[in-house]
Structure formats: C-alpha cells, structure tokens
Write a protein that holds these residues in place. Sequence first.
Motif, PDB file in Angstrom:
ATOM      1  N   ILE B  17      -6.578   1.396   3.733  1.00 26.34           N
ATOM      2  CA  ILE B  17      -7.837   2.145   3.832  1.00 26.34           C
ATOM      3  C   ILE B  17      -9.006   1.247   3.435  1.00 26.34           C
ATOM      4  O   ILE B  17     -10.042   1.222   4.095  1.00 26.34           O
ATOM      5  CB  ILE B  17      -7.769   3.419   2.962  1.00 26.34           C
ATOM      6  CG1 ILE B  17      -6.875   4.446   3.672  1.00 26.34           C
ATOM      7  CG2 ILE B  17      -9.156   3.984   2.691  1.00 26.34           C
ATOM      8  CD1 ILE B  17      -6.536   5.665   2.877  1.00 26.34           C
ATOM      9  N   GLY B  20     -10.377  -1.017   5.926  1.00 26.33           N
ATOM     10  CA  GLY B  20     -11.088  -0.411   7.051  1.00 26.33           C
ATOM     11  C   GLY B  20     -10.201   0.334   8.026  1.00 26.33           C
ATOM     12  O   GLY B  20     -10.653   0.761   9.084  1.00 26.33           O
ATOM     13  N   CYS B  21      -8.926   0.521   7.672  1.00 34.95           N
ATOM     14  CA  CYS B  21      -8.036   1.289   8.538  1.00 34.95           C
ATOM     15  C   CYS B  21      -8.400   2.770   8.425  1.00 34.95           C
ATOM     16  O   CYS B  21      -8.394   3.318   7.326  1.00 34.95           O
ATOM     17  CB  CYS B  21      -6.580   1.052   8.130  1.00 34.95           C
ATOM     18  SG  CYS B  21      -5.407   2.143   8.966  1.00 34.95           S
ATOM     19  N   ARG B  22      -8.705   3.405   9.541  1.00 33.15           N
ATOM     20  CA  ARG B  22      -9.088   4.820   9.519  1.00 33.15           C
ATOM     21  C   ARG B  22      -8.157   5.688  10.371  1.00 33.15           C
ATOM     22  O   ARG B  22      -8.399   6.869  10.555  1.00 33.15           O
ATOM     23  CB  ARG B  22     -10.533   4.994   9.993  1.00 33.15           C
ATOM     24  CG  ARG B  22     -11.562   4.518   8.982  1.00 33.15           C
ATOM     25  CD  ARG B  22     -11.523   5.384   7.717  1.00 33.15           C
ATOM     26  NE  ARG B  22     -12.452   4.900   6.701  1.00 33.15           N
ATOM     27  CZ  ARG B  22     -12.167   3.957   5.800  1.00 33.15           C
ATOM     28  NH1 ARG B  22     -10.975   3.391   5.808  1.00 33.15           N
ATOM     29  NH2 ARG B  22     -13.045   3.584   4.900  1.00 33.15           N
ATOM     30  N   TYR B  23      -7.105   5.079  10.900  1.00 28.67           N
ATOM     31  CA  TYR B  23      -6.167   5.857  11.721  1.00 28.67           C
ATOM     32  C   TYR B  23      -4.746   5.509  11.305  1.00 28.67           C
ATOM     33  O   TYR B  23      -4.393   4.330  11.213  1.00 28.67           O
ATOM     34  CB  TYR B  23      -6.378   5.578  13.218  1.00 28.67           C
ATOM     35  CG  TYR B  23      -7.756   6.006  13.644  1.00 28.67           C
ATOM     36  CD1 TYR B  23      -7.989   7.308  14.066  1.00 28.67           C
ATOM     37  CD2 TYR B  23      -8.833   5.135  13.541  1.00 28.67           C
ATOM     38  CE1 TYR B  23      -9.265   7.730  14.391  1.00 28.67           C
ATOM     39  CE2 TYR B  23     -10.116   5.540  13.859  1.00 28.67           C
ATOM     40  CZ  TYR B  23     -10.327   6.841  14.283  1.00 28.67           C
ATOM     41  OH  TYR B  23     -11.591   7.251  14.592  1.00 28.67           O
ATOM     42  N   MET B  43      -6.891  10.011   4.023  1.00 31.21           N
ATOM     43  CA  MET B  43      -7.659   9.832   5.272  1.00 31.21           C
ATOM     44  C   MET B  43      -8.780  10.865   5.439  1.00 31.21           C
ATOM     45  O   MET B  43      -9.913  10.490   5.763  1.00 31.21           O
ATOM     46  CB  MET B  43      -6.728   9.836   6.490  1.00 31.21           C
ATOM     47  CG  MET B  43      -6.044   8.490   6.744  1.00 31.21           C
ATOM     48  SD  MET B  43      -7.259   7.154   7.032  1.00 31.21           S
ATOM     49  CE  MET B  43      -6.155   5.833   7.530  1.00 31.21           C
ATOM     50  N   VAL B  46     -11.919   9.979   3.551  1.00 29.30           N
ATOM     51  CA  VAL B  46     -12.739   8.841   3.985  1.00 29.30           C
ATOM     52  C   VAL B  46     -13.152   8.979   5.452  1.00 29.30           C
ATOM     53  O   VAL B  46     -13.575   8.021   6.081  1.00 29.30           O
ATOM     54  CB  VAL B  46     -11.994   7.488   3.769  1.00 29.30           C
ATOM     55  CG1 VAL B  46     -11.760   7.236   2.283  1.00 29.30           C
ATOM     56  CG2 VAL B  46     -10.674   7.442   4.537  1.00 29.30           C
ATOM     57  N   GLY B  48     -11.229   9.573   7.963  1.00 27.60           N
ATOM     58  CA  GLY B  48     -10.239   8.994   8.872  1.00 27.60           C
ATOM     59  C   GLY B  48      -9.300  10.047   9.421  1.00 27.60           C
ATOM     60  O   GLY B  48      -9.455  11.244   9.164  1.00 27.60           O
ATOM     61  N   THR B  49      -8.334   9.590  10.197  1.00 21.74           N
ATOM     62  CA  THR B  49      -7.370  10.493  10.820  1.00 21.74           C
ATOM     63  C   THR B  49      -5.967  10.130  10.383  1.00 21.74           C
ATOM     64  O   THR B  49      -5.526   8.990  10.551  1.00 21.74           O
ATOM     65  CB  THR B  49      -7.454  10.399  12.359  1.00 21.74           C
ATOM     66  OG1 THR B  49      -8.743  10.854  12.768  1.00 21.74           O
ATOM     67  CG2 THR B  49      -6.389  11.262  13.022  1.00 21.74           C
ATOM     68  N   ALA B  71      -9.805   0.735  17.411  1.00 19.26           N
ATOM     69  CA  ALA B  71      -9.740   1.105  15.996  1.00 19.26           C
ATOM     70  C   ALA B  71      -8.801   0.215  15.192  1.00 19.26           C
ATOM     71  O   ALA B  71      -7.859  -0.368  15.733  1.00 19.26           O
ATOM     72  CB  ALA B  71      -9.289   2.563  15.866  1.00 19.26           C
ATOM     73  N   SER B 184     -13.844  -1.768  -0.647  1.00 17.72           N
ATOM     74  CA  SER B 184     -13.685  -1.552   0.796  1.00 17.72           C
ATOM     75  C   SER B 184     -14.468  -2.576   1.603  1.00 17.72           C
ATOM     76  O   SER B 184     -15.562  -2.967   1.218  1.00 17.72           O
ATOM     77  CB  SER B 184     -14.179  -0.163   1.161  1.00 17.72           C
ATOM     78  OG  SER B 184     -13.398   0.786   0.505  1.00 17.72           O
ATOM     79  N   ILE B 187     -16.390  -1.180   7.740  1.00 18.58           N
ATOM     80  CA  ILE B 187     -15.516  -0.740   8.831  1.00 18.58           C
ATOM     81  C   ILE B 187     -16.105  -1.157  10.178  1.00 18.58           C
ATOM     82  O   ILE B 187     -17.317  -1.237  10.338  1.00 18.58           O
ATOM     83  CB  ILE B 187     -15.350   0.784   8.756  1.00 18.58           C
ATOM     84  CG1 ILE B 187     -14.702   1.101   7.414  1.00 18.58           C
ATOM     85  CG2 ILE B 187     -14.502   1.299   9.904  1.00 18.58           C
ATOM     86  CD1 ILE B 187     -14.840   2.519   7.020  1.00 18.58           C
TER      87      ILE B 187
END
Lengths: 249, 362
Positions: B17, B20-23, B43, B46, B48-49, B71, B184, B187
Amino acid sequence: MAVVFQKPKSLTDDILTYCPGCTHGIIHRLVAEAIDDLGVQDKTIGVAPVGCAVFAYNFFAVDMMQAAHGRAPAVATGIKRVHPDNVVFTYQGDGDLASIGMAEIMHAAGRGEKITTIFVNNAIYGMTGGQMAPTTLIGQVTTTSPYGRKEELCGKPIRMSELLAQMDGSTYVARVSVHDPKHVLDAKKAIRKAFETQLSGAGFSMVELLSTCPTNWGMTPSESLKWVASDMIPYYPLGVYKDSAKGAA
Amino acid sequence: MAKLLMKGNEAIAEAAIRAGCRYFFGYPITPQNHIPEYMSKRMPQVGGTFLQAESEVSAINMVYGASGAGARVMTSSSGPGISLKQEGISYLVGAQLPCVIVNIMRGGPGLGSIQPSQGDYYQATRGGGHGDYRIPVFAPSSVGEAVTLTQKAFDIADKYRSPVIVLGDGMIGQMMEPVDLPDSTEINSVDKPWAAVGWDGARPRAIINSLYIDPSVLEQHNIMLQEKFAQIESAEIDYGAELVDDADLVIVAYGTVARIARSAIRMARAEGIKAGMIRPVTLWPFPSDPIAKAAETTKAFLTVEMSAGQMIDDVRLAVAGRKPVLFYGRTGGMVPAVRDVLHQIRIAAGAVDPRNPIEEAI
Ligand SMILES: Cc1ncc(C[n+]2csc(CCOP(=O)(O)OP(=O)(O)O)c2C)c(N)n1
Ligand code: SF4
C-alpha cells in the motif's frame, strides 16, 4: 448523393479475418455502431477472447486487451475497477464464455460488475476447427461429437441468457439473432441498450447473439442463416431475459 | 519512520500500500490469508480496491486487467493457488504487464501441507507457466526485508514491465518482527503511455496482447523479451555474503533457511570450522558470480533448502564442477533445526562421521 453505407468510426480499416458468411463480422459492426451512436469511442476499452474473435483488438478502434481463454470477464473486472467511468466490454464465443469461462462470467454477473458482454453463440468451437461446445445442439455433428451430440453423454446444451438472468447482479440480458435484416435491427437495439445500461451505472449487461459458423457447420452461408432460424432459435428462444429498468421478464 | 511489530504477511500488505498499490485481487489460502484480510481492511481506508475473486485464475486475470489499465496491482497466494495463476503469469509476461505476485510457500506436491516450504523454487525461477520466460524472484529472510523487497518489487515491475514474485515461506509470512515502514510514495508516479485508458486518437491505440500469430514476429518479440531478461540479469542481482572470504565451507541458503544456517555457522565457527554463507536475495536473477568466485577459495559448498533440492541446481551451475556441492533439505513443511544444519556442516568439514546420528554428534 446520400451516403448509404459508411464504416463505423469505431471499426479500424483492418480487413476482418472471419470466413465468408460468418456473422461475427455483422456483430462487430453492430458493436461499433453502438459505440459510435453513444459517442463513447474515446472511453471504451474492449476485451478480446480466445476464439475466432481473438483478433478483435485489431478491428475495434478503441483501446483493447486480449484475455486468456474464458477470462475476459475477470480482465474486464480489473479494468473497470481501475476506470469506473470508462465503458468496458468483453466479446466472447460460446466455448470461451459457457465452457472454460463459466466461473468468470457467472461471478462477474453475480458481483453486478458494470461491464457489457457481447456473447457470440455459434453452437461450436470455431477457431479450433469445429469441436463440440456446451451450446452444441442435441444431435449436432461436430469433430468431437461425430455421431451427433448425445444427451446421455454430454447433457443438454447450456442456455446462458436464462442462467445469467437469474443472477441478481445482472441488469440487462437479452438473446438476439443476426440471421436476417429484421433481427439485425433488433440486435442493434439490444447492444445499444446493454451499453446504455452500463453507462447508467447499473450492473452487469449481456447480449447473446446467435451466430453462424458455415465453415465448421459444413453449410453454405445461406443454409447457415436458415439453420439458425430452424434449429437454434427453437432451443434458444430470442427475447429480453432481464431488464431491471422494467423488472425481470 | 516508526518501528512497528508486524507479522510478515501484514507487513508485506502494508508495504505494498505504501508503495502505491491500490488494487488487490486474491483468493484465500493458508498460510497467506493475512495478506488478503489485511488488504480488505486497509484498501477502503486509502481509496483502493480489494476484491476477493472467485478463484486464483480469476484473481490473476483481474490483475492483468488492472495492470493493463495502468494501475499498481498485487495478488498473493500459496502453492496450489500459484499453480492456478501460471497461465495468467505467462500472459502477463507476454503482454509485458507489471504486477507483484506474492507466494507464501507451503509444503507440496498436491494439497500438501500448510507448513513452510521452499518447494516452489523451480516454478518461480524457471518461469512457471508456458513459454520461454523468466521473472524476477525476491526472497526475503526477515520481515523487514519482506517490506523493502515488496516495495522494490513494484519498482522493478514497472521498470521492466514484468511481473515480479515475492517468494516467502510460511515462516516469513507468520512470524512477527519489528519493522521500519517507509512513508507512502506518490501514487501513479510512473508514466504508463502504453496502458489502456480510453483512446483519444492522439496516440497509437493501446493493445494489451500476447498473441503474435506470425512465428517470425513472435520470434522478434521473444528476442526482445530475452534482451530484457539479460538486462535484468546484469543489473538486478542481489545477495548477502557472510564470512565467505576465509571459509572452507560455503553454505548457500535463502529465506528462513538462511537464518537457521546463520546460527549454525556461528556455532561451527566457535568450534573452529570455517563456515560462511552466500544468501541469494534474488533467486532469479541468481547470484552465480559470487558463488563462482567463492569456488576459487573455498573447499566445498553446502546447499540447505526446505525442498528435496532445487536451488542446488543453480549452485552447481555456478560452481561448474570445481568443488563438491553437498545438500541438506527437509520437505513437506518440516523446518531444518539449527543443530541439524550444524551436523551437516560438521560432516562436510570432515569433523564427524556421516553415519553418526545427530544426538551423538552434538
Ligand atoms: C487454455 C486454453 N485451452 C484451449 C485453447 C484452445 N482454443 C482456442 S479457441 C477455442 C474455442 C473457441 O471457441 P468459441 O469460444 O466458441 O469461439 P469461436 O471460435 O467459435 O468464435 C479453444 C478451445 C486455448 N487457447 N487456451
Ligand atoms: S471458423 Fe466459424 S466462427 Fe470462425 S470465422 Fe470461420 S465461420 Fe466464423
């Protein structure tokens, strides 16, 4: 002079690779026309299947992805979750969708994934040379049902529209055909309706199109069109199976 | 940066996370369930999914779609689930899509066990799916290293447009250690002009694809991929070397086993046995050069793995027959004990008769 025939903007200039008389071509045109009519070419992302339509990424003039066999609804899910405001569609054959990709399509519908599936049901595996599909009719001869499909061995063909209409997440499900001009017009309306459903932010939408495979059916193009009417439609009745805007059919 | 006490699995998830991972798309399987569970909680916080897919097959294909759409995306699984992802991983490589895949290895084959293992080394380092390809494989041996390697995995994935595997074992996933979590990153800081986002007509159409039906075109595509792999091999090798310079015996071990070996080496040194260790951090690209170099000075190698012997092939290739390469491994989810490794070191050093049971040797 009035323009009576014009290529949709959402089709490229590439020459379609389908066999003569194959209705995949008509279906491509209808999908492209719907994209044009709704003015969404610049925000549409399509997913090509494994099957005769694998080269759809060359034909639709939109951003495209090619998916593994049957997995187009999962790929489309990934795209739509990243770009919820885009229009995302899958274009899948009956082997791709109703056999190897059964889990992906059912769960995409189950989640109410806001994508549109163009489901081309030609009752056979076209690309691999005419093997039996889950949609192959009883008695239909294919290269892997040389004595005709037998119910006691393979069960009855699967009716996907009926199945998917059952899912709460589906908002629009229709079965149409492209075997004559009247039905082509109906098909065009259904495809447009499916994309509109997606644009409205409602759930999963699918249009099943009964389609021909003259090459592997061993028929001429015109015999094939007749066979759709005489043999396919009785088992795969046309109609709107779900329209949540109107309530279930 | 604050030190936090975290489980390996959760640290990997949080590191992703913060990279920058949002999926995240995944499917439950022990011993990595803390990753999807943590993602399902974090998720939404933040923006995200997190999506629990209907199978690992679907999860990896959702990763394909999200990655193709531009992404930063991750999935995680273990043994059986990683096997199911292999077709998708091959497609990701063919279509040159970046993503991070975490495999917290358990005992196999088949349903195997849920205890730690390193039995997926071949699968991870030889590509794993169909076709000619390799993908970078990072093997952390502490929770802290799991954090840095997970974050690096995203950067390497984007840099080379390739999936990257973080290969942990059940032990790394479950154990708790204090970790430094970096802040972080921004993103979407990586430009992805190739991604499918909707075609405005101003650039070439995005086509995410691995099909090249003309064999001569596919060969060109493969040559390009092989050049990329060669670049990764020349630039991205990572390893640790401990007490190698004067060592008569060099142990090669990675992940949890490297920690066990480290303790055994310390005890062996106290007994006067000059043991050292080369610890591959990248399993592919494999640190062949330092091993080859050590082969000039050391008398023998001992490869220790939680497998029946897989990495030993790479060690042998590097040693190229110049010195003996011995092996000690446990399988099925059994973790080698320090004293077992020490016993093997003594045997290798000629300090004990190999027929002696361990009890007598210690
Ligand atoms: C995993 C996997 N299994 C099998 C195939 C081989 N294959 C390619 S196309 C196809 C069937 C396609 O039939 P259908 O979905 O009905 O589409 P059509 O060609 O009839 O349009 C199969 C089985 C494949 N490419 N991948
Ligand atoms: S094989 Fe059949 S489905 Fe495929 S292009 Fe030819 S006619 Fe169409």
